[in-house]
Write a protein that holds these residues in place. Structure first.
Motif, PDB file in Angstrom:
ATOM      1  N   HIS A   1      10.196  -5.124  22.608  1.00  0.00           N
ATOM      2  CA  HIS A   1       9.431  -3.899  22.367  1.00  0.00           C
ATOM      3  C   HIS A   1       8.353  -3.760  23.443  1.00  0.00           C
ATOM      4  CE1 HIS A   1      10.854  -3.095  18.179  1.00  0.00           C
ATOM      5  NE2 HIS A   1      11.150  -4.385  18.265  1.00  0.00           N
ATOM      6  N   LEU A   2       8.350  -2.637  24.130  1.00  0.00           N
ATOM      7  CA  LEU A   2       7.340  -2.348  25.138  1.00  0.00           C
ATOM      8  C   LEU A   2       6.651  -1.033  24.781  1.00  0.00           C
ATOM      9  CD1 LEU A   2       9.410  -3.208  28.353  1.00  0.00           C
ATOM     10  CD2 LEU A   2       7.761  -4.672  27.171  1.00  0.00           C
ATOM     11  N   SER A   3       5.580  -0.728  25.484  1.00  0.00           N
ATOM     12  CA  SER A   3       4.842   0.520  25.279  1.00  0.00           C
ATOM     13  C   SER A   3       4.514   1.131  26.622  1.00  0.00           C
ATOM     14  CB  SER A   3       3.519   0.258  24.545  1.00  0.00           C
ATOM     15  OG  SER A   3       3.734  -0.326  23.297  1.00  0.00           O
ATOM     16  N   THR A   4       4.337   2.439  26.631  1.00  0.00           N
ATOM     17  CA  THR A   4       3.780   3.106  27.798  1.00  0.00           C
ATOM     18  C   THR A   4       2.258   3.039  27.676  1.00  0.00           C
ATOM     19  OG1 THR A   4       3.644   5.281  26.748  1.00  0.00           O
ATOM     20  CG2 THR A   4       5.728   4.715  27.878  1.00  0.00           C
ATOM     21  N   ALA A   5       1.558   3.416  28.726  1.00  0.00           N
ATOM     22  CA  ALA A   5       0.097   3.432  28.668  1.00  0.00           C
ATOM     23  C   ALA A   5      -0.392   4.385  27.585  1.00  0.00           C
ATOM     24  CB  ALA A   5      -0.472   3.825  30.026  1.00  0.00           C
ATOM     25  N   LEU A   6       0.322   5.477  27.360  1.00  0.00           N
ATOM     26  CA  LEU A   6      -0.051   6.417  26.309  1.00  0.00           C
ATOM     27  C   LEU A   6       0.119   5.822  24.918  1.00  0.00           C
ATOM     28  CD1 LEU A   6       1.606   9.716  27.625  1.00  0.00           C
ATOM     29  CD2 LEU A   6      -0.838   9.205  27.500  1.00  0.00           C
ATOM     30  N   SER A  43      17.320   8.498  20.144  1.00  0.00           N
ATOM     31  CA  SER A  43      17.097   9.894  19.791  1.00  0.00           C
ATOM     32  C   SER A  43      16.636  10.645  21.024  1.00  0.00           C
ATOM     33  CB  SER A  43      16.055  10.026  18.688  1.00  0.00           C
ATOM     34  OG  SER A  43      15.777  11.377  18.443  1.00  0.00           O
ATOM     35  N   GLU A  44      17.330  11.712  21.355  1.00  0.00           N
ATOM     36  CA  GLU A  44      16.936  12.534  22.499  1.00  0.00           C
ATOM     37  C   GLU A  44      16.087  13.721  22.081  1.00  0.00           C
ATOM     38  OE1 GLU A  44      19.989  13.437  25.297  1.00  0.00           O
ATOM     39  OE2 GLU A  44      21.067  11.598  24.849  1.00  0.00           O
ATOM     40  N   ALA A  45      15.889  13.926  20.783  1.00  0.00           N
ATOM     41  CA  ALA A  45      15.180  15.094  20.287  1.00  0.00           C
ATOM     42  C   ALA A  45      13.666  14.911  20.282  1.00  0.00           C
ATOM     43  CB  ALA A  45      15.656  15.429  18.878  1.00  0.00           C
ATOM     44  N   LEU A  46      13.193  13.711  20.513  1.00  0.00           N
ATOM     45  CA  LEU A  46      11.760  13.443  20.435  1.00  0.00           C
ATOM     46  C   LEU A  46      11.088  13.619  21.789  1.00  0.00           C
ATOM     47  CD1 LEU A  46      11.913  10.266  18.186  1.00  0.00           C
ATOM     48  CD2 LEU A  46      11.388  12.599  17.483  1.00  0.00           C
ATOM     49  N   SER A  47       9.771  13.732  21.761  1.00  0.00           N
ATOM     50  CA  SER A  47       9.006  13.867  23.001  1.00  0.00           C
ATOM     51  C   SER A  47       8.854  12.499  23.667  1.00  0.00           C
ATOM     52  CB  SER A  47       7.623  14.438  22.689  1.00  0.00           C
ATOM     53  OG  SER A  47       6.839  13.495  22.003  1.00  0.00           O
ATOM     54  N   GLU A  48       8.389  12.515  24.903  1.00  0.00           N
ATOM     55  CA  GLU A  48       8.195  11.274  25.654  1.00  0.00           C
ATOM     56  C   GLU A  48       7.197  10.344  24.965  1.00  0.00           C
ATOM     57  OE1 GLU A  48       7.052  12.776  29.448  1.00  0.00           O
ATOM     58  OE2 GLU A  48       9.103  13.258  30.008  1.00  0.00           O
ATOM     59  N   GLU A  49       6.196  10.904  24.290  1.00  0.00           N
ATOM     60  CA  GLU A  49       5.196  10.079  23.609  1.00  0.00           C
ATOM     61  C   GLU A  49       5.783   9.369  22.390  1.00  0.00           C
ATOM     62  OE1 GLU A  49       4.498  13.408  24.319  1.00  0.00           O
ATOM     63  OE2 GLU A  49       3.428  12.940  26.159  1.00  0.00           O
ATOM     64  N   GLU A  50       6.851   9.915  21.827  1.00  0.00           N
ATOM     65  CA  GLU A  50       7.451   9.331  20.627  1.00  0.00           C
ATOM     66  C   GLU A  50       8.563   8.329  20.933  1.00  0.00           C
ATOM     67  OE1 GLU A  50       7.215  12.746  17.335  1.00  0.00           O
ATOM     68  OE2 GLU A  50       8.247  13.340  19.157  1.00  0.00           O
ATOM     69  N   LEU A  51       9.059   8.332  22.154  1.00  0.00           N
ATOM     70  CA  LEU A  51      10.108   7.394  22.533  1.00  0.00           C
ATOM     71  C   LEU A  51       9.487   6.160  23.170  1.00  0.00           C
ATOM     72  CD1 LEU A  51      12.766   9.824  24.022  1.00  0.00           C
ATOM     73  CD2 LEU A  51      12.804   8.702  21.796  1.00  0.00           C
ATOM     74  N   CYS A  52       9.944   5.001  22.749  1.00  0.00           N
ATOM     75  CA  CYS A  52       9.402   3.736  23.244  1.00  0.00           C
ATOM     76  C   CYS A  52      10.375   3.094  24.220  1.00  0.00           C
ATOM     77  CB  CYS A  52       9.176   2.776  22.080  1.00  0.00           C
ATOM     78  SG  CYS A  52       8.032   3.393  20.851  1.00  0.00           S
ATOM     79  N   PRO A  53       9.853   2.459  25.265  1.00  0.00           N
ATOM     80  CA  PRO A  53      10.731   1.716  26.164  1.00  0.00           C
ATOM     81  C   PRO A  53      11.104   0.375  25.536  1.00  0.00           C
ATOM     82  CG  PRO A  53       8.464   1.612  26.943  1.00  0.00           C
ATOM     83  CD  PRO A  53       8.465   2.474  25.720  1.00  0.00           C
ATOM     84  N   HIS A  54      12.378   0.168  25.337  1.00  0.00           N
ATOM     85  CA  HIS A  54      12.883  -1.096  24.792  1.00  0.00           C
ATOM     86  C   HIS A  54      13.686  -1.793  25.866  1.00  0.00           C
ATOM     87  CE1 HIS A  54      12.594   0.742  20.498  1.00  0.00           C
ATOM     88  NE2 HIS A  54      11.440   0.249  20.909  1.00  0.00           N
ATOM     89  N   LEU A  55      13.375  -3.054  26.076  1.00  0.00           N
ATOM     90  CA  LEU A  55      13.992  -3.842  27.140  1.00  0.00           C
ATOM     91  C   LEU A  55      15.174  -4.632  26.590  1.00  0.00           C
ATOM     92  CD1 LEU A  55      13.868  -4.827  30.095  1.00  0.00           C
ATOM     93  CD2 LEU A  55      12.248  -6.581  29.328  1.00  0.00           C
TER      94      LEU A  55
END
Length: 133
Positions: free
Chosen positions: A40-45, A85-97
């Motif tokens: 589980h990773l996160s963006t700066a936002l 899910s492609e329907a969510l905004s960039e803030e709602e999608l998490c980068p998973h490695l």
């Protein structure tokens, strides 16, 4: 799928998982990551929200800053539970490695140690320049 290309992604680790320098070739994997099958990773936002929700009562966290280009090929942008899910905004999608739960010295650019003194707001104000998009 994901048009947004951050400069960095971040891994937050609780005080129970201390990070020592020099970093090992492969960091220990959290129980959450093990059971999910990805890191589980996160963006700066997303870091402030993660601190306030997941690490609210944690006295200290280690935050690893990972250049996005180093892990790009193994990142899948999903909602927090790992569902695509492609329907969510960039803030709602998490980068998973998805790289075999392998994160270590070669992936991490820098480490911050943040102490929770009556909430994360003060820490986040000071960390602003380090949290880059």
């Amino acid at each position: 799928m994901q048009e947004y290309m951050p400069l960095y992604v971040y891994k937050i680790l609780p005080s129970a998982c201390p990070v020592r320098e020099p970093l090992p070739d492969r960091l220990p994997v959290s129980l959450t990551d093990q059971s999910s099958g990805f890191i589980h990773l996160s963006t700066a936002l997303q870091v402030p929200e993660a601190l306030k929700r997941i690490y609210k009562s944690e006295p200290l966290v280690y935050v690893l800053r990972i250049p996005y280009h180093k892990v790009l090929q193994d990142i899948c942008w999903e909602i927090a539970d790992g569902a695509l899910s492609e329907a969510l905004s960039e803030e709602e999608l998490c980068p998973h490695l998805y790289n075999g739960l392998n994160l270590g010295r070669d992936d991490v650019e820098s480490i911050a140690v943040w102490i929770n003194e009556h909430g994360w707001e003060k820490v986040l104000l000071q960390a602003g320049p380090w949290l880059l998009y």
